[in-house]
Design a protein around this motif. Structure first.
Motif, PDB file in Angstrom:
ATOM      1  N   VAL A 168       1.690  -2.412   4.299  1.00  0.00           N
ATOM      2  CA  VAL A 168       1.718  -3.513   5.270  1.00  0.00           C
ATOM      3  C   VAL A 168       0.627  -4.537   4.986  1.00  0.00           C
ATOM      4  O   VAL A 168       0.403  -5.442   5.783  1.00  0.00           O
ATOM      5  CB  VAL A 168       1.606  -2.980   6.712  1.00  0.00           C
ATOM      6  CG1 VAL A 168       2.781  -2.077   7.035  1.00  0.00           C
ATOM      7  CG2 VAL A 168       0.282  -2.244   6.926  1.00  0.00           C
ATOM      8  N   HIS A 169      -0.098  -4.357   3.875  1.00  0.00           N
ATOM      9  CA  HIS A 169      -1.132  -5.306   3.453  1.00  0.00           C
ATOM     10  C   HIS A 169      -2.210  -5.473   4.539  1.00  0.00           C
ATOM     11  O   HIS A 169      -2.560  -6.581   4.919  1.00  0.00           O
ATOM     12  CB  HIS A 169      -0.517  -6.668   3.107  1.00  0.00           C
ATOM     13  CG  HIS A 169       0.641  -6.588   2.169  1.00  0.00           C
ATOM     14  ND1 HIS A 169       0.496  -6.264   0.845  1.00  0.00           N
ATOM     15  CD2 HIS A 169       1.975  -6.759   2.372  1.00  0.00           C
ATOM     16  CE1 HIS A 169       1.681  -6.249   0.257  1.00  0.00           C
ATOM     17  NE2 HIS A 169       2.598  -6.540   1.159  1.00  0.00           N
ATOM     18  N   VAL A 208       2.037   7.556  -1.721  1.00  0.00           N
ATOM     19  CA  VAL A 208       1.376   7.358  -0.430  1.00  0.00           C
ATOM     20  C   VAL A 208       0.610   6.043  -0.506  1.00  0.00           C
ATOM     21  O   VAL A 208      -0.333   5.915  -1.295  1.00  0.00           O
ATOM     22  CB  VAL A 208       0.416   8.520  -0.100  1.00  0.00           C
ATOM     23  CG1 VAL A 208      -0.314   8.258   1.219  1.00  0.00           C
ATOM     24  CG2 VAL A 208       1.183   9.834  -0.025  1.00  0.00           C
ATOM     25  N   PRO A 209       0.975   5.040   0.291  1.00  0.00           N
ATOM     26  CA  PRO A 209       0.395   3.698   0.139  1.00  0.00           C
ATOM     27  C   PRO A 209      -0.942   3.508   0.848  1.00  0.00           C
ATOM     28  O   PRO A 209      -1.339   2.396   1.141  1.00  0.00           O
ATOM     29  CB  PRO A 209       1.469   2.798   0.764  1.00  0.00           C
ATOM     30  CG  PRO A 209       2.042   3.635   1.851  1.00  0.00           C
ATOM     31  CD  PRO A 209       2.041   5.052   1.324  1.00  0.00           C
ATOM     32  N   ILE A 210      -1.637   4.607   1.122  1.00  0.00           N
ATOM     33  CA  ILE A 210      -2.893   4.561   1.867  1.00  0.00           C
ATOM     34  C   ILE A 210      -4.054   4.896   0.941  1.00  0.00           C
ATOM     35  O   ILE A 210      -3.948   5.768   0.075  1.00  0.00           O
ATOM     36  CB  ILE A 210      -2.875   5.561   3.035  1.00  0.00           C
ATOM     37  CG1 ILE A 210      -1.691   5.282   3.964  1.00  0.00           C
ATOM     38  CG2 ILE A 210      -4.190   5.528   3.807  1.00  0.00           C
ATOM     39  CD1 ILE A 210      -1.746   3.949   4.657  1.00  0.00           C
ATOM     40  N   ASP A 263      -8.044  -5.467  -2.533  1.00  0.00           N
ATOM     41  CA  ASP A 263      -7.730  -5.902  -1.176  1.00  0.00           C
ATOM     42  C   ASP A 263      -6.306  -6.467  -1.143  1.00  0.00           C
ATOM     43  O   ASP A 263      -6.009  -7.443  -1.838  1.00  0.00           O
ATOM     44  CB  ASP A 263      -8.727  -6.954  -0.724  1.00  0.00           C
ATOM     45  CG  ASP A 263      -8.720  -7.191   0.777  1.00  0.00           C
ATOM     46  OD1 ASP A 263      -7.626  -7.091   1.373  1.00  0.00           O
ATOM     47  OD2 ASP A 263      -9.786  -7.469   1.343  1.00  0.00           O
ATOM     48  N   PRO A 264      -5.403  -5.858  -0.348  1.00  0.00           N
ATOM     49  CA  PRO A 264      -4.016  -6.325  -0.330  1.00  0.00           C
ATOM     50  C   PRO A 264      -3.773  -7.540   0.561  1.00  0.00           C
ATOM     51  O   PRO A 264      -2.675  -8.087   0.564  1.00  0.00           O
ATOM     52  CB  PRO A 264      -3.271  -5.115   0.219  1.00  0.00           C
ATOM     53  CG  PRO A 264      -4.254  -4.491   1.156  1.00  0.00           C
ATOM     54  CD  PRO A 264      -5.611  -4.676   0.505  1.00  0.00           C
ATOM     55  N   ARG A 265      -4.797  -7.976   1.316  1.00  0.00           N
ATOM     56  CA  ARG A 265      -4.611  -9.074   2.246  1.00  0.00           C
ATOM     57  C   ARG A 265      -4.677 -10.421   1.535  1.00  0.00           C
ATOM     58  O   ARG A 265      -5.359 -10.573   0.515  1.00  0.00           O
ATOM     59  CB  ARG A 265      -5.693  -9.035   3.331  1.00  0.00           C
ATOM     60  CG  ARG A 265      -5.704  -7.766   4.165  1.00  0.00           C
ATOM     61  CD  ARG A 265      -6.936  -7.693   5.041  1.00  0.00           C
ATOM     62  NE  ARG A 265      -8.153  -7.602   4.243  1.00  0.00           N
ATOM     63  CZ  ARG A 265      -9.386  -7.576   4.739  1.00  0.00           C
ATOM     64  NH1 ARG A 265      -9.563  -7.645   6.046  1.00  0.00           N
ATOM     65  NH2 ARG A 265     -10.429  -7.492   3.940  1.00  0.00           N
TER      66      ARG A 265
END
Length: 203
Positions: A91-92, A73-75, A195-197
């Protein structure tokens, strides 16, 4: 999956039952929330479509919470004391919401006066206490119904079994807890996250 008794009651009444005032029970719930400085537990989260995921929840007062979902689960959801961060690694993307604007505010701000916003919801079982909390001045923040069982070893003589949250769009999320552990050490690093952004989009 067999529901524990507290949740069989909670799910059946959370959306529709009338609320009644029971000041002594509200005080017990307030005592419990103020006496729980940390909590860890396993959870099962079910959305309005009936889809369930599992994970681990960590809570530390004031205002910190982490929902670590099962592998795949990517959340990730992390409250850092000021805001709730919803991190989507697929979705970064990171979305931030004030803790005070979430139904979880009841759990994350135990200093709030529950007598102003909470009512006891009638329960079919004498061993299950259900509390419906909704701020009438801020209906856009939705509501939360907390389910407790009697537990003399826990603060207020109650153990939180989970909750049903309804947002302003009437989206319903049910969280069932198990293996609860109260007031054990929880490191501050638990509430850190990657942080994926891209760096230029962070803020």
């Amino acid at each position: 999956m067999t529901l524990r008794p507290a949740f069989a009651v909670l799910i059946s009444i959370a959306a529709a039952a009338p609320a009644i005032a029971q000041p002594s029970m509200i005080r017990r719930v307030q005592e419990h929330l103020r006496g729980v400085h940390t909590l860890t537990a396993d959870f099962v989260q079910t959305d309005r479509k009936g889809k369930s995921v599992t994970g681990k929840v960590f809570l530390k007062q004031p205002g910190k919470i982490r929902f670590q979902y099962e592998p795949g689960v990517p959340i990730l959801v992390v409250g850092d004391g000021r805001v709730l961060n919803f991190i989507d690694y697929q979705v970064h993307q990171v979305s931030k919401y004030p803790i005070g604007g979430s139904p979880l505010d009841i759990l994350l701000d135990p200093k709030r006066d529950l007598s102003r916003i909470a009512k006891v919801v009638p329960s079919a079982s004498p061993d299950v206490i259900t509390i419906l909390a909704r701020d009438p001045r801020r209906p856009q923040f939705g509501s939360i119904t907390l389910a407790f069982t009697q537990d003399s070893a826990a603060p207020g003589g109650l153990m939180l079994e989970g909750w049903v949250a309804l947002d302003a769009q009437n989206n319903r999320t049910t969280v069932r807890l198990s293996n609860q552990k109260l007031n054990i050490p929880v490191a501050e690093t638990v509430f850190e996250w990657d942080d994926p952004r891209p760096a230029k989009k962070r803020g």
